[in-house]
Design a protein around this motif. Sequence first.
Motif, PDB file in Angstrom:
ATOM      1  N   UNK A   1       4.826  -1.890  -6.302  1.00 35.99           N
ATOM      2  CA  UNK A   1       4.688  -2.664  -5.065  1.00 35.99           C
ATOM      3  C   UNK A   1       4.535  -4.150  -5.358  1.00 35.99           C
ATOM      4  N   UNK A   2       3.708  -4.486  -6.334  1.00 37.02           N
ATOM      5  CA  UNK A   2       3.490  -5.904  -6.641  1.00 37.02           C
ATOM      6  C   UNK A   2       4.748  -6.542  -7.206  1.00 37.02           C
ATOM      7  N   UNK A   3       5.495  -5.802  -8.031  1.00 34.62           N
ATOM      8  CA  UNK A   3       6.738  -6.319  -8.605  1.00 34.62           C
ATOM      9  C   UNK A   3       7.790  -6.479  -7.505  1.00 34.62           C
ATOM     10  N   UNK A   4       7.837  -5.509  -6.574  1.00 34.60           N
ATOM     11  CA  UNK A   4       8.796  -5.604  -5.479  1.00 34.60           C
ATOM     12  C   UNK A   4       8.495  -6.822  -4.610  1.00 34.60           C
ATOM     13  N   UNK A   5       7.236  -7.117  -4.421  1.00 40.76           N
ATOM     14  CA  UNK A   5       6.863  -8.306  -3.658  1.00 40.76           C
ATOM     15  C   UNK A   5       7.325  -9.578  -4.385  1.00 40.76           C
ATOM     16  N   UNK A   6       7.175  -9.615  -5.708  1.00 45.07           N
ATOM     17  CA  UNK A   6       7.655 -10.762  -6.496  1.00 45.07           C
ATOM     18  C   UNK A   6       9.162 -10.914  -6.356  1.00 45.07           C
TER      19      UNK A   6
ATOM     20  N   UNK B   1      11.095  -9.805  -3.952  1.00 41.92           N
ATOM     21  CA  UNK B   1      11.412 -10.220  -2.580  1.00 41.92           C
ATOM     22  C   UNK B   1      11.214 -11.722  -2.407  1.00 41.92           C
ATOM     23  N   UNK B   2      10.141 -12.243  -2.958  1.00 40.83           N
ATOM     24  CA  UNK B   2       9.875 -13.680  -2.854  1.00 40.83           C
ATOM     25  C   UNK B   2      10.953 -14.475  -3.587  1.00 40.83           C
ATOM     26  N   UNK B   3      11.327 -14.025  -4.782  1.00 40.16           N
ATOM     27  CA  UNK B   3      12.345 -14.729  -5.570  1.00 40.16           C
ATOM     28  C   UNK B   3      13.709 -14.699  -4.889  1.00 40.16           C
ATOM     29  N   UNK B   4      14.011 -13.576  -4.220  1.00 36.93           N
ATOM     30  CA  UNK B   4      15.320 -13.424  -3.587  1.00 36.93           C
ATOM     31  C   UNK B   4      15.309 -13.821  -2.114  1.00 36.93           C
ATOM     32  N   UNK B   5      14.161 -14.311  -1.664  1.00 37.09           N
ATOM     33  CA  UNK B   5      14.005 -14.856  -0.319  1.00 37.09           C
ATOM     34  C   UNK B   5      14.343 -13.843   0.782  1.00 37.09           C
ATOM     35  N   UNK B   6      13.785 -12.647   0.653  1.00 40.19           N
ATOM     36  CA  UNK B   6      13.925 -11.609   1.677  1.00 40.19           C
ATOM     37  C   UNK B   6      12.572 -10.934   1.860  1.00 40.19           C
ATOM     38  N   UNK B   7      12.333 -10.328   3.029  1.00 39.40           N
ATOM     39  CA  UNK B   7      11.097  -9.564   3.198  1.00 39.40           C
ATOM     40  C   UNK B   7      11.174  -8.274   2.378  1.00 39.40           C
ATOM     41  N   UNK B   8      10.061  -7.726   1.984  1.00 40.54           N
ATOM     42  CA  UNK B   8      10.034  -6.487   1.207  1.00 40.54           C
ATOM     43  C   UNK B   8      10.777  -5.377   1.942  1.00 40.54           C
ATOM     44  N   UNK B   9      10.662  -5.347   3.259  1.00 43.31           N
ATOM     45  CA  UNK B   9      11.321  -4.309   4.060  1.00 43.31           C
ATOM     46  C   UNK B   9      12.839  -4.297   3.861  1.00 43.31           C
ATOM     47  N   UNK B  10      13.412  -5.431   3.473  1.00 46.01           N
ATOM     48  CA  UNK B  10      14.859  -5.515   3.238  1.00 46.01           C
ATOM     49  C   UNK B  10      15.318  -4.436   2.266  1.00 46.01           C
ATOM     50  N   UNK B  11      14.517  -4.165   1.247  1.00 45.13           N
ATOM     51  CA  UNK B  11      14.908  -3.223   0.205  1.00 45.13           C
ATOM     52  C   UNK B  11      14.920  -1.775   0.683  1.00 45.13           C
ATOM     53  N   UNK B  12      14.277  -1.509   1.816  1.00 43.85           N
ATOM     54  CA  UNK B  12      14.208  -0.151   2.341  1.00 43.85           C
ATOM     55  C   UNK B  12      15.157   0.093   3.506  1.00 43.85           C
ATOM     56  N   UNK B  13      15.846  -0.948   3.972  1.00 44.02           N
ATOM     57  CA  UNK B  13      16.799  -0.788   5.079  1.00 44.02           C
ATOM     58  C   UNK B  13      17.856   0.239   4.697  1.00 44.02           C
ATOM     59  N   UNK B  14      17.999   1.261   5.536  1.00 48.41           N
ATOM     60  CA  UNK B  14      19.007   2.292   5.300  1.00 48.41           C
ATOM     61  C   UNK B  14      18.648   3.291   4.229  1.00 48.41           C
ATOM     62  N   UNK B  15      17.388   3.292   3.775  1.00 50.85           N
ATOM     63  CA  UNK B  15      16.967   4.216   2.719  1.00 50.85           C
ATOM     64  C   UNK B  15      16.985   5.650   3.226  1.00 50.85           C
ATOM     65  N   UNK B  16      17.276   6.608   2.337  1.00 53.56           N
ATOM     66  CA  UNK B  16      17.230   8.012   2.749  1.00 53.56           C
ATOM     67  C   UNK B  16      15.802   8.409   3.127  1.00 53.56           C
ATOM     68  N   UNK B  17      15.699   9.331   4.062  1.00 47.18           N
ATOM     69  CA  UNK B  17      14.385   9.819   4.485  1.00 47.18           C
ATOM     70  C   UNK B  17      14.223  11.261   4.032  1.00 47.18           C
ATOM     71  N   UNK B  18      13.012  11.790   4.160  1.00 46.50           N
ATOM     72  CA  UNK B  18      12.729  13.161   3.736  1.00 46.50           C
ATOM     73  C   UNK B  18      13.587  14.170   4.494  1.00 46.50           C
ATOM     74  N   UNK B  19      13.854  13.909   5.785  1.00 46.07           N
ATOM     75  CA  UNK B  19      14.649  14.850   6.578  1.00 46.07           C
ATOM     76  C   UNK B  19      16.155  14.636   6.417  1.00 46.07           C
ATOM     77  N   UNK B  20      16.564  13.552   5.776  1.00 49.94           N
ATOM     78  CA  UNK B  20      17.985  13.304   5.528  1.00 49.94           C
ATOM     79  C   UNK B  20      18.133  12.701   4.140  1.00 49.94           C
ATOM     80  N   UNK B  21      18.253  13.541   3.097  1.00 47.64           N
ATOM     81  CA  UNK B  21      18.362  13.018   1.738  1.00 47.64           C
ATOM     82  C   UNK B  21      19.667  12.277   1.519  1.00 47.64           C
ATOM     83  N   UNK B  22      19.690  11.512   0.449  1.00 45.07           N
ATOM     84  CA  UNK B  22      20.898  10.748   0.097  1.00 45.07           C
ATOM     85  C   UNK B  22      22.064  11.708  -0.049  1.00 45.07           C
TER      86      UNK B  22
END
Length: 137
Positions: free
Chosen positions: A54-59, A61-82
């Motif tokens: 989590x802490x590395x992902x926050x770093x 996100x800051x370096x790439x100028x996006x919110x942390x949530x950006x990395x989870x957009x469209x991520x597979x969920x438990x009820x719909x796997x990749x």
Amino acid sequence: MIKKVPNPIDRHVGSRVRMRRMLAGISQEKLGDALGLTFQQVQKYEKGSNRISASRLQQIAKMLDVPVAFFFDGAPTADMPAGGFSDSAATAYISDFLATSEGVQLTKAFTRIKSSRVRRRIIDLVEALAEEETGTA
């Protein structure tokens, strides 16, 4: 020996890191240096073979100028796997393409075209080429 398969969410987050890094024009080496990592570690993050804390992902996100949530957009969920059949599967397909160097180059070039008419003609051309390639024309 059994090969460990990366978690689908780790793969998704890693591919979003790669896509954003490439869109920003930052090399794996440069991102790694800024994070105090080797470029090999950045590669492992991007492939999903190493989980990002989590802490590395926050770093990142800051370096790439996006919110942390950006990395989870469209991520597979438990009820719909990749790899499932849904809108999120289509989103994953698009994200995977955008994470490639060709996807980044095409997106950058396409967005620089000002004329909507020219953009539409390019889309028509690409669709025609794809139909011809698959034999559906």
